[in-house]
Scaffold this motif. Structure first.
Motif, short mmCIF file in Angstrom:
data_model
loop_
_atom_site.label_atom_id
_atom_site.label_comp_id
_atom_site.label_asym_id
_atom_site.label_seq_id
_atom_site.Cartn_x
_atom_site.Cartn_y
_atom_site.Cartn_z
N LEU A 183 34.77 44.98 27.69
CA LEU A 183 34.10 45.27 28.96
C LEU A 183 33.50 44.01 29.58
N LEU A 184 32.88 43.18 28.77
CA LEU A 184 32.28 41.96 29.31
C LEU A 184 33.35 40.99 29.82
N LEU A 185 34.44 40.85 29.09
CA LEU A 185 35.52 39.98 29.58
C LEU A 185 36.16 40.54 30.84
N ALA A 186 36.23 41.87 30.94
CA ALA A 186 36.76 42.46 32.16
C ALA A 186 35.90 42.11 33.36
N VAL A 187 34.59 41.96 33.14
CA VAL A 187 33.69 41.59 34.24
C VAL A 187 33.71 40.08 34.46
N LEU A 188 33.57 39.31 33.36
CA LEU A 188 33.44 37.86 33.48
C LEU A 188 34.74 37.19 33.92
N ALA A 189 35.86 37.64 33.39
CA ALA A 189 37.15 37.05 33.75
C ALA A 189 37.93 37.91 34.73
N GLY A 190 37.88 39.22 34.55
CA GLY A 190 38.64 40.09 35.43
C GLY A 190 38.14 40.10 36.86
N GLY A 191 36.82 40.01 37.04
CA GLY A 191 36.28 39.98 38.40
C GLY A 191 36.74 38.78 39.20
N PRO A 192 36.49 37.53 38.71
CA PRO A 192 37.01 36.37 39.44
C PRO A 192 38.53 36.37 39.57
N ALA A 193 39.24 36.84 38.54
CA ALA A 193 40.70 36.87 38.62
C ALA A 193 41.17 37.85 39.70
N ALA A 194 40.47 38.98 39.84
CA ALA A 194 40.84 39.95 40.87
C ALA A 194 40.66 39.35 42.26
N VAL A 195 39.57 38.58 42.45
CA VAL A 195 39.34 37.95 43.74
C VAL A 195 40.46 36.93 44.04
N LEU A 196 40.81 36.11 43.04
CA LEU A 196 41.88 35.13 43.25
C LEU A 196 43.23 35.82 43.47
N ALA A 197 43.48 36.90 42.74
CA ALA A 197 44.75 37.60 42.91
C ALA A 197 44.87 38.22 44.29
N ALA A 198 43.76 38.78 44.79
CA ALA A 198 43.80 39.36 46.13
C ALA A 198 43.98 38.29 47.20
N ALA A 199 43.38 37.10 46.96
CA ALA A 199 43.48 36.04 47.95
C ALA A 199 44.85 35.39 47.97
N THR A 200 45.54 35.36 46.82
CA THR A 200 46.83 34.69 46.73
C THR A 200 48.01 35.64 46.72
N GLY A 201 47.74 36.94 46.73
CA GLY A 201 48.83 37.90 46.75
C GLY A 201 49.49 38.15 45.41
N HIS A 202 48.76 37.93 44.31
CA HIS A 202 49.29 38.15 42.97
C HIS A 202 48.57 39.31 42.29
N VAL A 203 48.34 40.39 43.02
CA VAL A 203 47.61 41.52 42.46
C VAL A 203 48.37 42.13 41.29
N ARG A 204 49.68 42.01 41.29
CA ARG A 204 50.49 42.61 40.22
C ARG A 204 50.17 41.99 38.86
N LEU A 205 49.60 40.79 38.84
CA LEU A 205 49.30 40.13 37.57
C LEU A 205 48.03 40.67 36.90
N LEU A 206 47.30 41.55 37.57
CA LEU A 206 46.09 42.11 36.97
C LEU A 206 46.42 43.04 35.81
N LEU A 207 47.60 43.65 35.83
CA LEU A 207 47.99 44.52 34.70
C LEU A 207 48.13 43.73 33.40
N PRO A 208 48.93 42.67 33.34
CA PRO A 208 48.97 41.90 32.09
C PRO A 208 47.66 41.23 31.75
N LEU A 209 46.81 40.95 32.77
CA LEU A 209 45.51 40.36 32.47
C LEU A 209 44.64 41.32 31.68
N ALA A 210 44.64 42.60 32.08
CA ALA A 210 43.85 43.59 31.35
C ALA A 210 44.33 43.72 29.91
N ALA A 211 45.65 43.70 29.71
CA ALA A 211 46.18 43.78 28.35
C ALA A 211 45.87 42.51 27.56
N THR A 212 45.83 41.37 28.24
CA THR A 212 45.52 40.11 27.56
C THR A 212 44.11 40.11 27.01
#
Length: 308
Positions: A183-212
């Motif tokens: 849960l903490l990594l989902a907030v600490l890493a997933g939050g900034p990664a979601a912002v970058l993914a939305a800004a760069t158009g790589h939202v599809r990469l959030l699925l493997p990020l959660a599994a990672t």
């Protein structure tokens, strides 16, 4: 300086005398200070030095750090504490969160490492065909971030008696210890990664990020329940390139990182190089299976520690 100074008469006897007086004064002051140290403190220091020496001889860096923290920890009351939960299934997450709150430096390092991992991952996503180095670095830094959040599991692995009174089988504690780090990594890493993914158009990469995130936590749990370094590992056997004990000990320490990071480099390379959603979905499913397998290994190791 007096001995090297110029002049008609040599000044080295004066310098030697001053050094002798300083040494004598230091010895007298040290003797008086030693007399004021309580006997309980001397016994505690001797016990700590014995534990640290044994850990150093066994190449167990984990126990060196544990002994040092036990000697330097203060017994003061915590300024902030979470209220105990009313439901028993929240006991393990509450205890893991309490341990992190009482070690803010560990949590701060995990925050910085998570942000660094996101940055390296973004660099790898920009160069999917030549970004193996930043990808491996991102996973390695992410593993270190997850490692800082799994202290509760390590403590249980160091001493199985610590959780002996909990209303859970010891094998199942491995899965409960994964809740807070994920849960903490989902907030600490997933939050900034979601912002970058939305800004760069790589939202599809959030699925493997959660599994990672689950895979990295699973790798840390595998190492957390590895037990003590056995003396037989130092024997090994002779090969044309030397004794095998060094390789055995290295693999003993690096089992978790190798099982978590090496496969994820391949899976992420597939996900980044794929132009169709099918490749990302396949990489995500394989990562979920890898996380479950690592959890199973950690649970088996926990069972072995409890039986020993």
């Amino acid at each position: 300086p007096l001995a090297l100074a110029g002049g008609t008469a040599p000044l080295w006897p004066v310098a030697l005398g001053l050094l002798a007086l300083a040494a004598a004064g230091s010895i007298v002051a040290g003797d008086r200070a030693a007399a004021t140290v309580p006997a309980a403190a001397l016994r505690a220091r001797a016990r700590t030095m014995g534990e640290m020496s044994a850990a150093v001889y066994n190449l167990d860096a984990r126990r060196v750090a544990t002994a040092y923290r036990g000697a330097t920890a203060t017994s003061g009351r915590a300024r902030f504490a979470l209220r105990p939960p009313r439901r028993r299934w929240l006991v393990l997450p509450w205890r893991d969160l309490t341990a992190l709150i009482r070690a803010p430096s560990r949590l701060a390092w995990s925050v910085l490492l998570s942000l660094a991992a996101v940055g390296l991952g973004a660099l790898a996503a920009r160069t999917p065909h030549g970004g193996l180095l930043p990808l491996a670095a991102a996973l390695g830094v992410g593993y270190l971030a997850a490692s800082g959040l799994c202290e509760g599991a390590r403590l249980d692995g160091d001493d199985p008696r610590r959780s002996g009174q909990l209303p859970f089988p010891y094998r199942e504690l491995v899965w409960w210890h994964a809740i807070v780090p994920c849960l903490l990594l989902a907030v600490l890493a997933g939050g900034p990664a979601a912002v970058l993914a939305a800004a760069t158009g790589h939202v599809r990469l959030l699925l493997p990020l959660a599994a990672t995130i689950a895979v990295l936590v699973g790798g840390v749990l595998v190492n957390g329940y590895r037990g003590q370094l056995e003396g037989e590992m130092f024997n090994g056997f002779d090969t044309p390139v030397g004794n095998s004990s060094g390789v055995t000990i290295t693999l003993w320490y690096a089992t978790g990182p190798l099982l978590a990071i090496a496969p994820m480099i391949v899976l992420w390379h597939i996900a980044l190089a794929s132009t169709k959603p099918g490749g990302i979905v396949a990489a995500t499913l394989l990562a979920v299976a890898l996380a479950a397998w690592l959890g199973h290994i950690a649970a088996n190791r926990a069972t072995g520690l409890k039986a020993a």
